[in-house]
Design a protein around this motif. Structure first.
Motif: not given
Length: 168
Positions: A142-168
């Motif tokens: 969290f940080k205080t905004n210069e003009t008032g109010g609050v900024t909540a920041t979420i930091k996550i890693k880029r992570k796309e879903p893992e897909y498994k291939t299936i041989d048919l």
């Protein structure tokens, strides 16, 4: 409600989480009328990245409940989602009455003691779930905004879903 249950799954795509919080904001904007409105800045190319579900709504709820509790009109919530290197940042910005962000940052990193009363449990829960899924370099701040109010920041890693291939 359907999103919160989500067949028992803990993870969703950023696109699903964004859609959920946007729906929630539409309901709250209708409910509160002139007290609040919202804006979003979102890069749709990030939509397939995975994150724990229901991490944005508690932040938006705090902005409405605590940030706008003393205003009669003009409350603004902005959700900004952007990439930076190997991370994605999600900002929930309000122009409300503000909060002691030092205290908020301290509370979310405080080790939970189940014998003491739980304060700010929702925020601590969000932070812990992010760190459990990613690592300690990620989380909530969290940080205080210069003009008032609050900024909540979420930091996550880029992570796309893992897909498994299936041989048919």
């Amino acid at each position: 409600f359907r999103t919160s249950l989500r067949k028992g799954e803990d993870m969703v795509t950023l696109g699903q989480e964004f859609e959920h919080v946007t729906s929630y904001l539409q309901i709250q904007e209708h409910r509160y009328g002139e007290i609040m409105e919202y804006r979003t800045k979102y890069n749709p190319e990030l939509k397939d990245n995975m994150l724990p579900k229901m991490i944005l709504q508690p932040l938006v709820e705090n902005s409405i409940i605590h940030g706008f509790d003393e205003i009669e009109e003009g409350g603004m919530i902005t959700i900004r989602i952007y990439p930076e290197d190997d991370y994605i940042f999600i900002d929930v910005i309000d122009n409300g009455s503000g909060a002691d962000t030092n205290e908020l940052n301290k509370a979310i990193t405080h080790e939970l003691d189940y014998n003491e009363p739980i304060e700010k449990y929702g925020l601590t829960n969000v932070n812990l779930r992010i760190q459990l899924y990613f690592d300690k370099t990620c989380g909530l701040s969290f940080k205080t905004n210069e003009t008032g109010g609050v900024t909540a920041t979420i930091k996550i890693k880029r992570k796309e879903p893992e897909y498994k291939t299936i041989d048919l």
